[in-house]
Structures are given as C-alpha cells and as structure tokens.
Design an enzyme around this catalytic site. Structure first.
Site, PDB file in Angstrom:
ATOM      1  N   TRP A 155       0.828  -1.219   0.000  1.00  0.00           N
ATOM      2  CA  TRP A 155       0.000   0.000   0.000  1.00  0.00           C
ATOM      3  C   TRP A 155       0.857   1.262   0.000  1.00  0.00           C
ATOM      4  O   TRP A 155       0.332   2.367   0.073  1.00  0.00           O
ATOM      5  CB  TRP A 155      -0.954   0.014   1.190  1.00  0.00           C
ATOM      6  CG  TRP A 155      -0.295  -0.364   2.484  1.00  0.00           C
ATOM      7  CD1 TRP A 155       0.311   0.496   3.350  1.00  0.00           C
ATOM      8  CD2 TRP A 155      -0.187  -1.673   3.060  1.00  0.00           C
ATOM      9  NE1 TRP A 155       0.805  -0.197   4.437  1.00  0.00           N
ATOM     10  CE2 TRP A 155       0.510  -1.533   4.280  1.00  0.00           C
ATOM     11  CE3 TRP A 155      -0.617  -2.953   2.665  1.00  0.00           C
ATOM     12  CZ2 TRP A 155       0.799  -2.622   5.102  1.00  0.00           C
ATOM     13  CZ3 TRP A 155      -0.331  -4.018   3.477  1.00  0.00           C
ATOM     14  CH2 TRP A 155       0.367  -3.854   4.685  1.00  0.00           C
ATOM     15  N   ARG A 156       2.150   1.106  -0.073  1.00  0.00           N
ATOM     16  CA  ARG A 156       3.012   2.285  -0.131  1.00  0.00           C
ATOM     17  C   ARG A 156       3.515   2.549  -1.546  1.00  0.00           C
ATOM     18  O   ARG A 156       4.393   3.391  -1.738  1.00  0.00           O
ATOM     19  CB  ARG A 156       4.211   2.108   0.822  1.00  0.00           C
ATOM     20  CG  ARG A 156       3.822   2.235   2.292  1.00  0.00           C
ATOM     21  CD  ARG A 156       5.038   2.190   3.198  1.00  0.00           C
ATOM     22  NE  ARG A 156       4.651   2.367   4.600  1.00  0.00           N
ATOM     23  CZ  ARG A 156       5.507   2.262   5.617  1.00  0.00           C
ATOM     24  NH1 ARG A 156       6.783   1.979   5.395  1.00  0.00           N
ATOM     25  NH2 ARG A 156       5.089   2.441   6.861  1.00  0.00           N
TER      26      ARG A 156
ATOM     27  N   GLU B 157      -5.238   1.055   6.021  1.00  0.00           N
ATOM     28  CA  GLU B 157      -5.362   1.533   7.401  1.00  0.00           C
ATOM     29  C   GLU B 157      -6.472   0.825   8.161  1.00  0.00           C
ATOM     30  O   GLU B 157      -6.328   0.516   9.344  1.00  0.00           O
ATOM     31  CB  GLU B 157      -5.596   3.051   7.433  1.00  0.00           C
ATOM     32  CG  GLU B 157      -4.389   3.878   6.994  1.00  0.00           C
ATOM     33  CD  GLU B 157      -3.158   3.664   7.867  1.00  0.00           C
ATOM     34  OE1 GLU B 157      -3.305   3.170   9.008  1.00  0.00           O
ATOM     35  OE2 GLU B 157      -2.051   3.961   7.390  1.00  0.00           O
TER      36      GLU B 157
ATOM     37  N   GLN C  67      -5.556  -2.863  14.829  1.00  0.00           N
ATOM     38  CA  GLN C  67      -5.407  -3.998  15.753  1.00  0.00           C
ATOM     39  C   GLN C  67      -4.909  -5.259  15.056  1.00  0.00           C
ATOM     40  O   GLN C  67      -5.170  -6.372  15.524  1.00  0.00           O
ATOM     41  CB  GLN C  67      -6.757  -4.295  16.440  1.00  0.00           C
ATOM     42  CG  GLN C  67      -7.404  -3.092  17.070  1.00  0.00           C
ATOM     43  CD  GLN C  67      -6.652  -2.603  18.264  1.00  0.00           C
ATOM     44  OE1 GLN C  67      -6.723  -3.181  19.316  1.00  0.00           O
ATOM     45  NE2 GLN C  67      -5.908  -1.528  18.099  1.00  0.00           N
ATOM     46  N   THR C  68      -4.216  -5.097  13.944  1.00  0.00           N
ATOM     47  CA  THR C  68      -3.796  -6.244  13.151  1.00  0.00           C
ATOM     48  C   THR C  68      -2.386  -6.008  12.631  1.00  0.00           C
ATOM     49  O   THR C  68      -2.062  -4.898  12.212  1.00  0.00           O
ATOM     50  CB  THR C  68      -4.756  -6.454  11.966  1.00  0.00           C
ATOM     51  OG1 THR C  68      -6.096  -6.426  12.452  1.00  0.00           O
ATOM     52  CG2 THR C  68      -4.494  -7.776  11.268  1.00  0.00           C
TER      53      THR C  68
ATOM     54  N   GLY D 121     -10.997 -10.708  11.509  1.00  0.00           N
ATOM     55  CA  GLY D 121     -11.649 -10.308  12.742  1.00  0.00           C
ATOM     56  C   GLY D 121     -12.205  -8.893  12.715  1.00  0.00           C
ATOM     57  O   GLY D 121     -12.028  -8.158  11.739  1.00  0.00           O
ATOM     58  N   TYR D 122     -12.876  -8.514  13.785  1.00  0.00           N
ATOM     59  CA  TYR D 122     -13.544  -7.204  13.860  1.00  0.00           C
ATOM     60  C   TYR D 122     -14.276  -6.919  12.544  1.00  0.00           C
ATOM     61  O   TYR D 122     -13.973  -5.975  11.828  1.00  0.00           O
ATOM     62  CB  TYR D 122     -12.534  -6.099  14.171  1.00  0.00           C
ATOM     63  CG  TYR D 122     -12.011  -6.130  15.588  1.00  0.00           C
ATOM     64  CD1 TYR D 122     -12.832  -6.455  16.647  1.00  0.00           C
ATOM     65  CD2 TYR D 122     -10.695  -5.794  15.855  1.00  0.00           C
ATOM     66  CE1 TYR D 122     -12.353  -6.480  17.947  1.00  0.00           C
ATOM     67  CE2 TYR D 122     -10.200  -5.814  17.151  1.00  0.00           C
ATOM     68  CZ  TYR D 122     -11.031  -6.168  18.192  1.00  0.00           C
ATOM     69  OH  TYR D 122     -10.551  -6.182  19.480  1.00  0.00           O
TER      70      TYR D 122
ATOM     71  N   TYR E 295      -7.714   8.368  14.406  1.00  0.00           N
ATOM     72  CA  TYR E 295      -6.443   7.852  13.880  1.00  0.00           C
ATOM     73  C   TYR E 295      -6.467   7.729  12.357  1.00  0.00           C
ATOM     74  O   TYR E 295      -5.583   8.254  11.656  1.00  0.00           O
ATOM     75  CB  TYR E 295      -6.080   6.481  14.484  1.00  0.00           C
ATOM     76  CG  TYR E 295      -5.043   5.825  13.628  1.00  0.00           C
ATOM     77  CD1 TYR E 295      -3.733   6.289  13.629  1.00  0.00           C
ATOM     78  CD2 TYR E 295      -5.391   4.834  12.700  1.00  0.00           C
ATOM     79  CE1 TYR E 295      -2.776   5.765  12.771  1.00  0.00           C
ATOM     80  CE2 TYR E 295      -4.440   4.303  11.844  1.00  0.00           C
ATOM     81  CZ  TYR E 295      -3.145   4.776  11.874  1.00  0.00           C
ATOM     82  OH  TYR E 295      -2.205   4.281  11.017  1.00  0.00           O
TER      83      TYR E 295
ATOM     84  N   ASP F  22      -1.846   6.224  16.822  1.00  0.00           N
ATOM     85  CA  ASP F  22      -2.181   4.819  17.001  1.00  0.00           C
ATOM     86  C   ASP F  22      -1.343   4.251  18.143  1.00  0.00           C
ATOM     87  O   ASP F  22      -0.652   4.989  18.840  1.00  0.00           O
ATOM     88  CB  ASP F  22      -1.926   4.050  15.698  1.00  0.00           C
ATOM     89  CG  ASP F  22      -0.448   3.983  15.376  1.00  0.00           C
ATOM     90  OD1 ASP F  22       0.309   4.831  15.893  1.00  0.00           O
ATOM     91  OD2 ASP F  22      -0.040   3.092  14.616  1.00  0.00           O
TER      92      ASP F  22
ATOM     93  N   THR G 129     -11.934 -11.327  22.529  1.00  0.00           N
ATOM     94  CA  THR G 129     -11.375 -10.269  23.353  1.00  0.00           C
ATOM     95  C   THR G 129     -11.988 -10.264  24.757  1.00  0.00           C
ATOM     96  O   THR G 129     -11.287 -10.073  25.736  1.00  0.00           O
ATOM     97  CB  THR G 129     -11.626  -8.895  22.711  1.00  0.00           C
ATOM     98  OG1 THR G 129     -11.125  -8.951  21.374  1.00  0.00           O
ATOM     99  CG2 THR G 129     -10.919  -7.800  23.473  1.00  0.00           C
TER     100      THR G 129
END
Length: 369
Positions: A31-32, A44, A49-50, A88-89, A127, A145, A318
């Site tokens: 992604w850069r 992002e 959290q990953t 996740g999430y 963030y 972050d 969690t």
DNA sequence: CAAGCGTGGTG
DNA sequence: TCACCAAGCTT
C-alpha cells in the site's frame, strides 16, 4: 507530570533524523506504492489492531476483488465478509461499504481531504482520518495509534494512561508540535515503522535505534514502564452447544444477527446455555438431558440428539471465552424454521463467510471445508 | 465514557 | 493455559 519538553532545535533535529532513517530503512509495503486515498484507506482499516504480515495477503486479494470505491460500494456483503474472513472485527468491512456509499452519494466520489471531514465518514475515526489526511493529502496532522502512543510516551516520558480516551488529545497536542509541515505522511509512517522495529512493546532494541539519543525513557533505563496502560478484565466464560445437523447431504447453517458479535457471519446453530454449567459434563446422558430440556421450550421442536463429542471446542475472543459442546442431531423442517436456518451443500460451505470458532467446530467434527 | 468487538503471535 | 500485544471505531 514527568513529560519532557523539546525546544525547536531538538524538534528539527528529531524530524531530520527520523526522516533520513525512513528514507533509508522504511519498509516497502504493497500500500506504499502510491498515495491513492483508496489504497491508504483500505490498508489503514485492515491494519487496525492487526499486524502487517497478517494484512499483506488480505490487502492484495481485496484490491483484486474490489479495485475501486465503486466496486466496493456495489459488492454483495457476503463477498465482503468472505474477503475479511480471518481478519476479525468484521464490522470494519461492513462500515467500509457504508463509507464507500457515502462517498459516492454525498461527496460525488471525491475524498474530502481534511481530517475533520474524514472523521465524519463511517468507520473512520481520529487515527484513520489523520493517517489518510497526512499520507494521501499531505496534511500536517497527527495519526495517533498504538505505535505513536508507545514511541512518544517513551521519548518524552509521558505517563498518562493510554487506555483512557481523553489521553489521545494530549498525544495529539504533543505530536502536532513535532510533526513537520513538510512530509507529514512520511513522518507518521516513520513513527509506525519505528514502533514496530526498534521501539516494540516487549523487546525494544533502543541501543540501535536511530532516535536513541531522543529516547529519554531508554536513557533513564526505564523504557518498559511506557506506555502506561490499565489492564483489561479477563474474558468471561460462556457455554454453548453446537448442533451439527445433516439433512441428506446438506448441513444446517444459520446466519448470525446483523448486530453484535460475528454479525452476519455463518455458523451451525449455537445454543447458549445461560443457566447451565456444561463446561465439563460427566457423560452423554447428563448433556442430553440438559439439551432436551432447553429444546422443550418450543413444543414444535423435534430434535433427536443422537451423538456428541465430549471434547469441547474452546475459543477465546477479546472479552468472552466460549466452551462449546458438539452434538449431532436429526432435525425436521420445523426445526429449520425454528433455527432460521438454511440447508447448505458441502460444496457450498466454502462460499460462506465463516468465523474462526466455526472453523474449529467443523474441524473437531471432521468436516472438511 | 466504558464496554463491545476477532484473530494470530509471543513468552 | 494464560496474559498481553498488534496501524481503533462505535455506541
């Protein structure tokens, strides 16, 4: 309280040192390759959290499947959740689609360029707004972050509790004074690279860090005291029974509610045992008696519990630790309605978005995906 | 604001 | 087995 203050000369020195290091040692990540806001945004969100090495293959495939905001906006949700399976999430990817649709409907498909506007979009918090604004649009704003908390708390010996929401404002103020007007995106990314290399949480290598001479906590020999963060409570135990029901060759599957844990993902029927302690049943009869009693709450239901595996499946989230007893059952069409279930051919199981806990259940039952 | 929300890695 | 960590946001 203990916070160190930097003068303008020190700030300039730090900026130059950090950016020179970033130019030499910054990571080449997928992604850069450009500063396209879509690419920045997707990466992002995935990185929340990953860890980076987890995200890379997901990012590649996501760009393959959904190359543009429009493609993402128009995709079936089941396809999005499948792309996210294992990350996740899961609300992250559902919020991304809402955001994509907001962009098309309210912004004519054009990204707003300020952090304040970006925060208005679903799933973009302080963030991520700072990250997109600085990396894609060259805005000199902080992106606070976990890395930024760790790095700056050590550099400046800031002992505010980062678990408290209001602490973010303090860090934003501190970083706003340090971030360069030129290359703010590179600065923020350099802080993240620093935080995941020389300034990690448990095993930092500050002796070789390019910014060791600015790292007051390291110089004082107490960097592991930072950042200050209050502990979270241990996951609460919850007991379930998983019903493995075959109808001919097909399996009975149910979709989770659209809110809460694992929203809209697919599992076999999971029956929560609120009032029963079945984590360690002595034998089949005890378990069957309890389950039968639970099922009797609906008189139409006619589930034949005919087998079980006493080795429970456990899965820790969690804030919850699930212990799941497996039972094989024979069900009728009435049961299908009771569970709001759907019969799925084995070959179609792999198309459904399945959470990790369900994969464990299939695995324990010897069912191949 | 505190709590809810996943998964994989590490010691 | 457990505690804790990893590029947080929503309600």
């Amino acid at each position: 309280m203990l916070t160190i203050e930097w003068d303008d000369v020190t700030i300039k020195d730090f900026q130059t040192t950090l950016l020179n290091w970033f130019d030499q040692e910054g990571r080449d990540l997928p992604w850069r390759h450009d500063h396209d806001p879509y690419h920045v945004w997707v990466s992002e969100i995935m990185l929340q959290q990953t860890q980076v090495q987890t995200v890379i293959p997901y990012y590649q495939r996501f760009m393959d499947w959904f190359p543009t905001v429009t493609a993402l906006a128009n995709a079936p949700e089941e396809r999005l959740l499948k792309a996210w399976q294992g990350l996740g999430y899961y609300s992250r990817v559902r919020n991304m689609q809402r955001c994509a649709r907001q962009l098309l409907a309210d912004y004519d498909g054009q990204w707003p360029q300020t952090a304040a506007e970006l925060t208005q979009l679903t799933g973009i918090g302080p963030y991520t707004a700072g990250a997109i604004a600085s990396i894609a649009f060259n805005q000199p704003v902080p992106a606070v972050d976990g890395n930024a908390y760790r790095v700056f708390s050590r550099l400046l010996k800031i002992d505010a509790d980062i678990a408290k929401p209001q602490t973010r404002k303090l860090f934003e103020q501190v970083i706003a004074r340090i971030i360069p007007r030129e290359r703010p995106g590179d600065f923020n990314q350099a802080i993240m690279d620093l935080g995941s290399s020389y300034m990690t949480a448990r095993q930092p290598d500050s002796a070789h860090s390019p910014v060791r001479r600015f790292n007051q906590a390291y110089l004082d020999g107490d960097e592991l005291q930072y950042p200050v963060k209050t502990k979270k409570p241990r996951p609460k135990p919850v007991a379930y029974v998983a019903v493995l029901a075959r109808m001919g060759e097909q399996w009975l599957m149910t979709q989770r509610p659209s809110n809460g844990m694992l929203a809209n993902l697919w599992t076999v029927p999971l029956i929560k045992l609120d009032d029963l302690d079945l984590e360690n049943p002595r034998d089949f009869d005890e378990l069957r008696a309890a389950i039968t009693a639970r099922f009797k709450h609906d008189s139409r239901l006619d589930v034949q519990v005919n087998q079980l595996d006493l080795r429970a499946v456990t899965h820790t989230f969690t804030h919850q630790k699930w212990t799941i007893q497996l039972v094989a059952a024979t069900v009728t069409p009435a049961d299908l309605a009771y569970f709001a279930g759907q019969s799925v051919a084995p070959s179609a199981l792999a198309q459904l978005p399945i959470p990790k806990v369900q994969a464990k259940i299939f695995d324990r039952a010897g069912i191949e995906l």
